[in-house]
Design a protein around this motif. Structure first.
Motif, mmCIF file in Angstrom:
data_model
loop_
_atom_site.group_PDB
_atom_site.id
_atom_site.type_symbol
_atom_site.label_atom_id
_atom_site.label_comp_id
_atom_site.label_asym_id
_atom_site.label_seq_id
_atom_site.Cartn_x
_atom_site.Cartn_y
_atom_site.Cartn_z
ATOM 1 N N ASN A 8 0.824 -1.206 0.000
ATOM 2 C CA ASN A 8 0.000 0.000 0.000
ATOM 3 C C ASN A 8 0.856 1.254 0.000
ATOM 4 O O ASN A 8 0.557 2.238 -0.656
ATOM 5 N N LEU A 11 2.277 1.949 -3.308
ATOM 6 C CA LEU A 11 1.212 2.417 -4.186
ATOM 7 C C LEU A 11 0.905 3.892 -3.925
ATOM 8 O O LEU A 11 0.741 4.680 -4.853
ATOM 9 N N ASP A 43 -2.723 16.331 1.900
ATOM 10 C CA ASP A 43 -3.942 15.720 2.427
ATOM 11 C C ASP A 43 -3.756 15.323 3.881
ATOM 12 O O ASP A 43 -4.622 15.533 4.712
ATOM 13 N N ASP B 161 -9.161 -0.972 1.865
ATOM 14 C CA ASP B 161 -8.078 -0.813 0.901
ATOM 15 C C ASP B 161 -7.920 0.653 0.499
ATOM 16 O O ASP B 161 -8.887 1.282 0.072
ATOM 17 N N VAL B 162 -6.693 1.185 0.633
ATOM 18 C CA VAL B 162 -6.441 2.589 0.294
ATOM 19 C C VAL B 162 -6.798 2.871 -1.160
ATOM 20 O O VAL B 162 -7.188 3.979 -1.517
ATOM 21 N N ARG B 163 -6.705 1.847 -1.996
ATOM 22 C CA ARG B 163 -6.933 2.058 -3.433
ATOM 23 C C ARG B 163 -8.372 2.433 -3.741
ATOM 24 O O ARG B 163 -8.649 3.038 -4.764
ATOM 25 N N GLN B 166 -8.547 6.059 -3.818
ATOM 26 C CA GLN B 166 -7.819 6.551 -4.985
ATOM 27 C C GLN B 166 -8.619 6.320 -6.264
ATOM 28 O O GLN B 166 -8.633 7.156 -7.164
ATOM 29 N N ARG B 169 -11.066 9.015 -6.540
ATOM 30 C CA ARG B 169 -10.417 10.259 -6.981
ATOM 31 C C ARG B 169 -10.138 10.203 -8.483
ATOM 32 O O ARG B 169 -10.367 11.167 -9.210
ATOM 33 N N ARG B 175 -11.404 15.626 -3.476
ATOM 34 C CA ARG B 175 -10.803 15.088 -2.259
ATOM 35 C C ARG B 175 -11.871 14.900 -1.190
ATOM 36 O O ARG B 175 -11.992 13.865 -0.568
#
Lengths: 313, 264
Positions: A8, A11, A43, B161-163, B166, B169, B175
């Motif tokens: 992560n 990424l 951010d 999941d961070v994705r 994203q 976005r 944001r």
């Protein structure tokens, strides 16, 4: 787990890197490195700013002020801290605080281990029932709990009635307003704090390890001592430092159940501020308490990490 | 765990239940004490009565304290949820040494004992003229409950999941709207339980209140504290019993929230 984190992380770096190259066309106000850092972390800064500002202004600053008071009030220097070595009244309070906290911690972690062990080995339905009986006392107001003990332990309370009824005692014994009562109340308060981290550690133990140990011929007792117990050492370290640290700073239970006769450090500090107005002594003791707690927490975390690493290898 | 139902296990289990009885039974005793038919604080003699409940819940002093506590608890819990929640989102999105430092700062109020925090607040509040004001009490409670809301939100974001954010976005969300439409819904169980933790904390806290409030702000815990000093007022039993029962209900509600989280 570790693999997933790094993944992560990479990424996130990749994507912020690509943002940067697009943004590079827009404006060029900051020098390269600083701008890149700001772009990548903008951010983060915006999201973290409210909490950071509030904590610095309203928590870290006042704590720093207490630290300053401890070396300037009434005179500049370490005179207040010298009292730790010379003032026998303060030493008595400190010794009592450490004593009662240690007894509380050993009892709470000992019984807590047993409860957590049974909890981890029980089927889900029983486990939920047990958790309910642990979580309700955990969340009930400390004031209500102190009150319950005053009802229970009083001269004419149920505990004394039972003791006399069973012929164990001729007359009511004094449990309230002394160290015995305070210790009982503190163990009662701290038990859930010991059980929960221990249970969390035991829940994650791979049961196959125990099966393997038994399969290789170890007795249940040997399996417990050589396999189960070492795996729970990180949990024991966590529970021990948590309970000890909380006990050291305890106020409500000693004041109410001790009835002013069992002076521990927190109450002593409040007397020094609210009654005798000796800010120097109060802030010195606060800082002593705070530094001890930070060191103990760090030691607990370190021990936990070392034990976890030992188990992993 | 496949444990043979043998004698040592049954023995351990019996001791564990004894410990649980030690934990739980004292709390149960509060309920008969609150239903006492006696005029002073004691266990019931000849029968049960709800007269002390009627007295407490018609007494303007207790009602005012309950109202004040409710207001302060709602305000502080909401503020702490916003501060702690945003900080948790920051740590979740950008792991690394800054996240680590932020986490340390946010958890600090949890580690510092109430008495030490109280000393700090007392000094600063005196110079800011915040002693015995709503603002002063709400700020202090917000600070002390931020660690709870932070931890609750962080743990519910742990597996997200961070994705996902994203992706939102990249698909054109701003944001702010990416956070509101992707992250916040995913963190809802954590937000709710953090809010509840913070709310409950305010009803219980007394040490800091003893320092920063006096006549104007008299929260419920302050009244109980004063009642406990002379231990004759049956109102204490009524309020303690009510708090205990409400806590038990809150835990069942939390249990359901968390079960929902596991289910989805």
């Amino acid at each position: 787990m570790l693999v997933c984190c790094t993944y992560n992380n990479d990424l996130a770096n990749l994507s912020s890197g690509s943002n940067l190259s697009i943004a590079g066309f827009e404006h060029n106000r900051f020098p390269g490195a600083a701008r890149a850092w700001l772009r990548a972390n903008l951010d983060f800064l915006i999201l973290a700013l409210p909490a950071v500002a509030a904590l610095l202004a309203f928590f870290v600053a006042p704590l720093a002020n207490v630290l300053v008071l401890s070396v300037t009030e009434p005179t500049t220097g370490l005179d207040n801290y010298r009292m730790l070595l010379t003032n026998s009244g303060i030493q008595r309070v400190l010794v009592r605080t450490v004593n009662l906290s240690l007894i509380t911690t050993v009892c709470a972690v000992g019984f807590g281990y047993l409860v957590a062990y049974v909890l981890a080995g029980s089927p889900p339905r029983q486990r939920n029932a047990m958790l309910f009986f642990i979580l309700v006392p955990f969340w009930v107001s400390a004031l209500a709990r102190a009150f319950a003990w005053i009802l229970l332990l009083g001269q004419n309370g149920p505990v004394n009635s039972v003791l006399i009824g069973m012929g164990l005692s001729e007359q009511p014994i004094k449990i309230l307003y002394n160290e015995l009562g305070v210790t009982i109340g503190m163990i009662h308060y701290m038990l859930p704090y010991a059980i929960l981290p221990l249970y969390a550690a035991m829940k994650d133990i791979d049961q196959q390890l125990l099966v393997a140990s038994r399969g290789l011929g170890a007795s249940p007792f040997a399996t417990f001592v050589h396999v189960y117990l070492p795996l729970t050492v990180p949990g024991i370290a966590a529970a021990f430092s948590l309970v000890f640290v909380y006990s050291l700073g305890f106020y409500v239970i000693p004041v109410i159940i001790g009835g002013g006769r069992v002076l521990m450090i927190a109450q002593y500090i409040s007397i020094n501020v609210l009654d005798t107005v000796r800010w120097g002594t109060a802030s010195m003791l606060s800082m002593t308490l705070l530094v001890s707690i930070l060191l103990l927490t760090a030691a607990g975390n370190g021990l936990k990490r070392v034990a976890a690493r030992g188990n992993a290898s | 765990m496949t444990v043979a139902r043998n004698w040592p296990w049954i023995g351990l289990k019996a001791v564990a239940w004894l410990v649980l009885a030690f934990l739980f039974l004292p709390l149960l005793l509060i309920i008969p004490a609150s239903l006492s038919d006696q005029s002073h604080l004691s266990l019931p003699r000849n029968g049960l009565s709800v007269r002390h409940y009627a007295k407490v819940f018609q007494d303007p002093v207790w009602l005012a304290a309950i109202g004040q506590t409710l207001f302060v608890a709602l305000a502080a819990a909401s503020a702490a949820t916003v501060l702690g929640g945003l900080a948790a989102i920051a740590c979740w999105r950008t792991p690394g040494k800054w996240a680590w430092a932020l986490r340390g700062l946010v958890l600090l109020p949890l580690i510092v004992p109430p008495i030490v925090s109280a000393l700090g607040f007392y000094q600063l509040w005196a110079s800011l003229k915040l002693l015995d004001t709503y603002a002063g009490v709400i700020i202090a409670f917000t600070i002390k409950t931020v660690p709870y809301t932070f931890t609750a939100v962080a743990s519910s974001l742990f597996l997200l999941d961070v994705r996902l954010e994203q992706a939102a976005r990249n698909l054109g969300a701003s944001r702010w709207s990416a956070i509101m439409t992707v992250v916040v819904p995913a963190a809802r169980p954590g937000i709710l339980s953090g809010l509840l933790f913070a709310f409950v904390y305010v009803w219980d806290e007394i040490v800091i209140l003893l320092f920063i409030s006096s006549r104007e702000i008299r929260l419920l815990s302050r009244l109980i504290w004063e009642g406990l000093q002379d231990t004759v007022d049956p109102a204490i039993a009524v309020v303690s019993a009510t708090l205990t029962i409400l806590t038990a209900i809150a835990i069942l509600v939390l249990g359901f929230i968390q079960r929902d989280r596991l289910a989805t």
